[in-house]
Design a protein around this motif. Structure first.
Motif, PDB file in Angstrom:
ATOM      1  N   PRO A   1     -20.203 -28.895 -21.545  1.00 18.72           N
ATOM      2  CA  PRO A   1     -19.007 -28.434 -20.808  1.00 18.72           C
ATOM      3  C   PRO A   1     -18.468 -29.486 -19.829  1.00 18.72           C
ATOM      4  CG  PRO A   1     -20.830 -26.858 -20.578  1.00 18.72           C
ATOM      5  CD  PRO A   1     -21.361 -28.031 -21.351  1.00 18.72           C
ATOM      6  N   GLN A   2     -19.349 -30.317 -19.291  1.00 22.64           N
ATOM      7  CA  GLN A   2     -18.908 -31.415 -18.435  1.00 22.64           C
ATOM      8  C   GLN A   2     -19.614 -32.670 -18.928  1.00 22.64           C
ATOM      9  OE1 GLN A   2     -16.542 -31.264 -16.404  1.00 22.64           O
ATOM     10  NE2 GLN A   2     -16.458 -29.212 -15.514  1.00 22.64           N
ATOM     11  N   ALA A   3     -18.909 -33.795 -18.935  1.00 23.01           N
ATOM     12  CA  ALA A   3     -19.491 -35.026 -19.474  1.00 23.01           C
ATOM     13  C   ALA A   3     -20.698 -35.493 -18.653  1.00 23.01           C
ATOM     14  CB  ALA A   3     -18.426 -36.113 -19.515  1.00 23.01           C
ATOM     15  N   TYR A   4     -20.802 -35.017 -17.385  1.00 22.25           N
ATOM     16  CA  TYR A   4     -21.886 -35.533 -16.534  1.00 22.25           C
ATOM     17  C   TYR A   4     -23.221 -34.803 -16.692  1.00 22.25           C
ATOM     18  CZ  TYR A   4     -19.645 -32.055 -13.349  1.00 22.25           C
ATOM     19  OH  TYR A   4     -19.062 -30.955 -12.795  1.00 22.25           O
ATOM     20  N   TYR A   5     -23.271 -33.744 -17.514  1.00 20.49           N
ATOM     21  CA  TYR A   5     -24.549 -33.035 -17.652  1.00 20.49           C
ATOM     22  C   TYR A   5     -25.552 -33.863 -18.447  1.00 20.49           C
ATOM     23  CZ  TYR A   5     -22.259 -28.820 -15.871  1.00 20.49           C
ATOM     24  OH  TYR A   5     -21.594 -27.922 -15.086  1.00 20.49           O
ATOM     25  N   THR A   6     -26.823 -33.763 -18.028  1.00 22.19           N
ATOM     26  CA  THR A   6     -27.874 -34.525 -18.719  1.00 22.19           C
ATOM     27  C   THR A   6     -28.998 -33.619 -19.206  1.00 22.19           C
ATOM     28  OG1 THR A   6     -29.022 -34.791 -16.622  1.00 22.19           O
ATOM     29  CG2 THR A   6     -27.568 -36.599 -17.286  1.00 22.19           C
TER      30      THR A   6
ATOM     31  N   VAL B   1     -23.010 -23.754  -5.887  1.00 20.13           N
ATOM     32  CA  VAL B   1     -24.123 -24.406  -5.186  1.00 20.13           C
ATOM     33  C   VAL B   1     -24.528 -25.667  -5.935  1.00 20.13           C
ATOM     34  CG1 VAL B   1     -25.055 -22.204  -4.339  1.00 20.13           C
ATOM     35  CG2 VAL B   1     -25.939 -23.151  -6.479  1.00 20.13           C
ATOM     36  N   GLU B   2     -25.061 -26.631  -5.210  1.00 19.47           N
ATOM     37  CA  GLU B   2     -25.637 -27.832  -5.818  1.00 19.47           C
ATOM     38  C   GLU B   2     -26.997 -28.043  -5.161  1.00 19.47           C
ATOM     39  OE1 GLU B   2     -23.898 -29.081  -8.264  1.00 19.47           O
ATOM     40  OE2 GLU B   2     -21.925 -28.258  -7.778  1.00 19.47           O
ATOM     41  N   ILE B   3     -28.016 -28.229  -6.000  1.00 20.93           N
ATOM     42  CA  ILE B   3     -29.374 -28.463  -5.502  1.00 20.93           C
ATOM     43  C   ILE B   3     -29.710 -29.904  -5.848  1.00 20.93           C
ATOM     44  CG2 ILE B   3     -31.784 -27.752  -5.668  1.00 20.93           C
ATOM     45  CD1 ILE B   3     -30.854 -25.021  -6.580  1.00 20.93           C
TER      46      ILE B   3
ATOM     47  N   LEU C   1     -15.577 -29.716  -8.129  1.00 15.42           N
ATOM     48  CA  LEU C   1     -16.211 -29.704  -6.800  1.00 15.42           C
ATOM     49  C   LEU C   1     -17.602 -30.327  -6.787  1.00 15.42           C
ATOM     50  CD1 LEU C   1     -14.866 -26.273  -5.603  1.00 15.42           C
ATOM     51  CD2 LEU C   1     -14.790 -28.346  -4.230  1.00 15.42           C
ATOM     52  N   THR C   2     -18.156 -30.595  -7.970  1.00 18.44           N
ATOM     53  CA  THR C   2     -19.497 -31.188  -8.033  1.00 18.44           C
ATOM     54  C   THR C   2     -19.431 -32.689  -7.730  1.00 18.44           C
ATOM     55  OG1 THR C   2     -20.139 -29.557  -9.656  1.00 18.44           O
ATOM     56  CG2 THR C   2     -21.487 -31.536  -9.566  1.00 18.44           C
ATOM     57  N   LEU C   3     -18.410 -33.355  -8.262  1.00 20.79           N
ATOM     58  CA  LEU C   3     -18.303 -34.805  -8.051  1.00 20.79           C
ATOM     59  C   LEU C   3     -18.109 -35.175  -6.584  1.00 20.79           C
ATOM     60  CD1 LEU C   3     -16.472 -35.387 -11.365  1.00 20.79           C
ATOM     61  CD2 LEU C   3     -18.535 -36.597 -10.685  1.00 20.79           C
TER      62      LEU C   3
END
Ligand SMILES: N[C@@H](Cc1c[nH]c[nH+]1)C(=O)O
Length: 379
Positions: free
Chosen positions: A265-270, A122-124, A78-80
């Motif tokens: 946990p997700q490839a998109y984390y930085t 939530v996404e900030i 749901l983040t993408l």
């Protein structure tokens, strides 16, 4: 007969189970709104490209074709979709979104886990500082507290830690790549063989323990501190330490552990990532992290973002499920509908008895253990 079966990894949810889920979701949505988050709803179907940034090692998306022959997928995340919305709408930053819905993840057959999961999160977007990470942790931990979930442990991690340390090691690049794979796979014989050239070096105390770098926060930081000083590592450690202090101050009953030996946990984390657990089960209650580069997949300008999502099914499993009392049955003739309706409105646990005669009403009350109010007797 296939049409009586459910597809692998799906399930029906009935009565108390389904209602408990609704209660948990509504409670979370209310608390998101109270903190000033606004709702964002995205479709269950998206173009495959939206999910390119996912690492598909853990799960693949379900695929479908639209009428043009384009590949669509049932959203596995749901983040993408939020990142897609942000990059296509030109909404002013910063923003705080909340959402809820099902994600679909095609996992290995017989893995025993469900392929359709319910999340709320939530996404900030647009805040680069630690306050936004901490707001996500606050949303997650206060959500658990409001749902009466005790003994929560937060496991902190850092998506760039492994690469940052690898960059410091005086080893050839191809060795570093295989060392990382062996570390993640906990393939110890291979791992030990690959770092052997650094035995006796200042890196050795750390490297000999790296595959076990999870658990007690202080023990792990003590090992990280044996590494030769490097500003990039110090910065990551400082963020983790400050976050541990934040949690201890705001949520004194919550324990914080650290894991610096796993893939993100997700490839998109930085940046920093976090998961919440309880001792009773291995499945996590929430998972989140910072992903400052994700929007560059959709647009050129980088945008800071961080978020967290609850696994609603894991939260529901930890709620006491009470079988509700049998409702009072209100039996009536067709022309008594208004009286029946009035009675129904005044009783907290009642339902209309829709059978066509008194004998059937009595039989139903007896078989379901319900009290019967028979309006036909008072005519
Ligand atoms: N989408 C992530 C959780 C998350 C929300 N925001 C940031 N991360 C997941 O499903 O694992």
């Amino acid at each position: 007969m296939k049409n009586k079966n459910l597809p692998n990894g799906t399930r029906d949810e009935l009565g108390v189970q389904a209602e408990a889920k609704e209660v948990v979701e509504n409670q979370l949505f209310q608390s998101f709104r109270r903190r000033g988050f606004r709702k964002l709803t995205t479709p269950v179907l998206e173009y495959q490209d939206v999910f390119k940034p996912l690492n598909q090692n853990h799960y693949r998306p379900y695929q479908l074709l639209d009428d043009q022959g384009e590949t669509l997928v049932l959203r596995p995340d749901l983040t993408l979709p939020v990142a897609r919305v942000m990059s296509t709408t030109g909404i002013e930053l910063p923003v705080k979104w909340y959402y809820g819905g099902d994600v679909f993840r095609l996992k290995k057959q017989l893995s025993g886990s469900y392929n359709q999961l319910t999340q709320a999160g939530v996404e900030i977007v647009g805040y680069g500082g630690m306050k936004a990470d901490w707001e996500c942790l606050t949303v997650a931990l206060s959500g658990c507290h409001e749902l009466n979930i005790q003994s929560v442990v937060v496991e902190l991690s850092q998506a760039t830690f492994v690469d940052t340390v690898m960059a410091q090691l005086p080893l050839p690049s191809p060795t570093k790549v295989t060392l990382k794979t062996a570390l993640y796979a906990k393939d110890l014989s291979r791992y030990n063989h690959l770092w052997a050239p650094l035995k006796g070096s200042e890196y050795a105390p750390f490297l000999s323990e790296w595959p076990w770098l999870f658990g007690n926060f202080d023990d792990i930081l003590a090992l990280v501190n044996t590494l030769p000083k490097a500003p990039r590592i110090t910065k990551l450690v400082d963020q983790l330490t400050a976050t541990r202090s934040f949690i201890a101050q705001q949520f004194p009953r919550v324990d914080t552990t650290l894991d610096l030996s796993v893939p993100s946990p997700q490839a998109y984390y930085t940046g920093m990532t976090f998961r919440g657990f309880t001792a009773s089960s291995a499945d996590y209650l929430f998972s989140g992290g910072r992903y400052d580069d994700l929007l560059t997949n959709f647009q050129k300008v980088p945008v800071a973002a961080v978020g967290v999502a609850f696994d609603i099914d894991a939260l529901v499993q930890r709620q006491p499920l009470r079988k509700p009392d049998a409702p009072v049955l209100i039996y009536f003739e067709n022309d008594q509908w208004p009286q029946a309706e009035q009675l129904l409105a005044g009783l907290p646990n009642a339902t209309l008895c829709l059978v066509d005669n008194q004998a059937a009403a009595e039989a139903l009350a007896a078989s379901s253990g319900s009290q019967l109010i028979d309006l036909t007797k008072s005519r």
